[in-house]
Design a protein around this motif. Sequence first.
Motif, short mmCIF file in Angstrom:
data_model
loop_
_atom_site.label_atom_id
_atom_site.label_comp_id
_atom_site.label_asym_id
_atom_site.label_seq_id
_atom_site.Cartn_x
_atom_site.Cartn_y
_atom_site.Cartn_z
N PRO A 1 -2.61 4.34 -12.39
CA PRO A 1 -2.27 4.05 -10.99
C PRO A 1 -3.27 3.05 -10.41
CG PRO A 1 -3.45 6.13 -11.11
CD PRO A 1 -3.31 5.64 -12.53
N ILE A 2 -2.79 2.00 -9.80
CA ILE A 2 -3.67 0.96 -9.27
C ILE A 2 -3.86 1.20 -7.77
CG2 ILE A 2 -4.10 -1.52 -9.12
CD1 ILE A 2 -3.95 -0.41 -11.99
N TRP A 3 -4.82 2.04 -7.46
CA TRP A 3 -5.12 2.39 -6.07
C TRP A 3 -5.77 1.22 -5.33
CZ3 TRP A 3 -2.67 6.45 -4.54
CH2 TRP A 3 -2.46 7.53 -5.42
N SER A 4 -6.52 0.39 -6.03
CA SER A 4 -7.31 -0.63 -5.37
C SER A 4 -6.47 -1.69 -4.67
CB SER A 4 -8.27 -1.29 -6.36
OG SER A 4 -7.57 -1.85 -7.45
N THR A 5 -5.20 -1.85 -5.08
CA THR A 5 -4.33 -2.84 -4.43
C THR A 5 -3.14 -2.19 -3.72
OG1 THR A 5 -3.01 -3.19 -6.44
CG2 THR A 5 -4.95 -4.60 -6.15
N ALA A 6 -3.08 -0.86 -3.66
CA ALA A 6 -1.94 -0.16 -3.04
C ALA A 6 -1.94 -0.39 -1.53
CB ALA A 6 -2.00 1.32 -3.36
N LYS A 7 -0.77 -0.73 -0.99
CA LYS A 7 -0.66 -1.04 0.43
C LYS A 7 0.62 -0.46 1.02
CE LYS A 7 -3.17 -5.47 0.42
NZ LYS A 7 -3.69 -5.38 -0.96
N VAL A 8 0.57 -0.19 2.32
CA VAL A 8 1.77 0.10 3.11
C VAL A 8 1.85 -0.97 4.20
CG1 VAL A 8 2.82 1.65 4.79
CG2 VAL A 8 1.87 2.59 2.69
N ILE B 1 -8.52 -5.59 -10.36
CA ILE B 1 -8.54 -4.13 -10.36
C ILE B 1 -9.97 -3.62 -10.47
CG2 ILE B 1 -6.19 -3.95 -11.26
CD1 ILE B 1 -7.32 -3.49 -14.03
N SER B 2 -10.15 -2.35 -10.20
CA SER B 2 -11.48 -1.75 -10.25
C SER B 2 -11.93 -1.55 -11.69
CB SER B 2 -11.48 -0.40 -9.52
OG SER B 2 -10.73 0.56 -10.27
N ASP B 3 -13.21 -1.27 -11.87
CA ASP B 3 -13.73 -1.03 -13.21
C ASP B 3 -13.04 0.17 -13.86
OD1 ASP B 3 -15.45 -3.15 -12.97
OD2 ASP B 3 -17.21 -1.95 -12.46
N ALA B 4 -12.84 1.23 -13.07
CA ALA B 4 -12.19 2.42 -13.62
C ALA B 4 -10.75 2.11 -14.03
CB ALA B 4 -12.20 3.56 -12.60
#
Length: 315
Positions: A183-190, A290-293
Motif C-alpha cells: 500500500p502506497i500511503w505516502s502518495t494517498a490523497k482524497v 515512495i518511502s523507504d519502507a
Amino acid sequence: MTSFSHAVGIIGTGNVGVAAAYALFQRQIAGELVLLDKDPRRAEGEAMDLMHGQSLVGRVTVRAGDYADLKGCRVIVVTAGVNQKPGESRLDLLNRNAAVFREIAAQLDRHAPEAVLVIATNPVDILTRVMQRLSARPAERIIGTGTMLDTSRFRAALGDYYGVNPRSVHAYIMGEHGDSEVPIWSTAKVGGLSLYRQTVHGRPFDEGAMEALFQRVRTAAADIISRKGYTNTAIGLVIAYLVRVILEDQKSVLPVSVDPEGEYGLREVCLSIPCIIGASGMEGLVAPVISDAEHQGMVRSARILRDSLEGMVIG
C-alpha cells in the motif's frame, strides 16, 4: 474516439472470462466479442447466452471461434489456465500453466501479432512475465491486470472510511498481486489532500486503523473465495475498464503488471507500477516517489516473484 467498432478476443470462458465478456457486452465497449475455450461448446453457449441480451443492450456481436478468428482484434484478454491438482507443487502448477501459455503465445503471434494482450490468469505477475518471454510482440503490448483490482478495493475502503466517493480517492496498491502487495500511503490523497498524518473530512490519520483497512484489502480475495468459491465480478469490471482505456487510447494512468525497466532498481520481473495505458499498451511508467519502507516492500515483492520464476520451464 469510440471503441464500438473494435473486436476484442477472450481466451478462456471460465468464471473470469465470462464476467469480463458480460461487462464488455453490457457496456458496449466493443462491437464484437470473440470467445475461445478448450471446450468449444462452452464458448458457443456463453456467446449464445449473451447474444440473447442484444435487444436490452444494443448491437454487440458475440461469437465463439478459434485462434484464426482473432485476426484483427485490437485487444485479446487471456483468462485461460489450469487449476492445481491435489498434491501438486506450486512449481509443477506454474510449469503446466507455462505450457498452456506457450501454445497461446504461438497461436496469437501467428494470427493476431498486432493485438495488445491483457493477462488476467493468476498468478498474474508471473504469467505476464512468462507471456512476455514467449511472445514475439513487444513487451509493452503485454500487460497484466496486476493490482488494478487491489487498488479498486483499497480506494473503496478508504472512501468508506473517510465518507467520500471512492472516485475522489487517489491511492495505489503496487507490487505483487498477492500477499506481498504494497500500500502506497505516502502518495494517498482524497481530493488532492494527502492522507498521511493529516486530518481529512474530520478523521485523523490513524496508523492502526489504516493497517487494519489494508489487511482487509489484502485478504479480500480469500474472504470472497471462502464464501462463494471464486472471485469474478470485480475482476471482470477491471478487465472491461482496462480494455476500454486501450481501445479509446485514453492515456490513463493505471497500476498494471509490467517490467519496471529499472524503476526502484527492479527489472526482469513483472509487478504493478502506475503506467500510462493507451492504444499501444504500456506507453510509459509513472513511478511515484515512495518511502523507504514502501521501496523495501517493492523489492520484497520482486524477490518473491523472481524466486517463483526460477526453475520454471518457459521457453
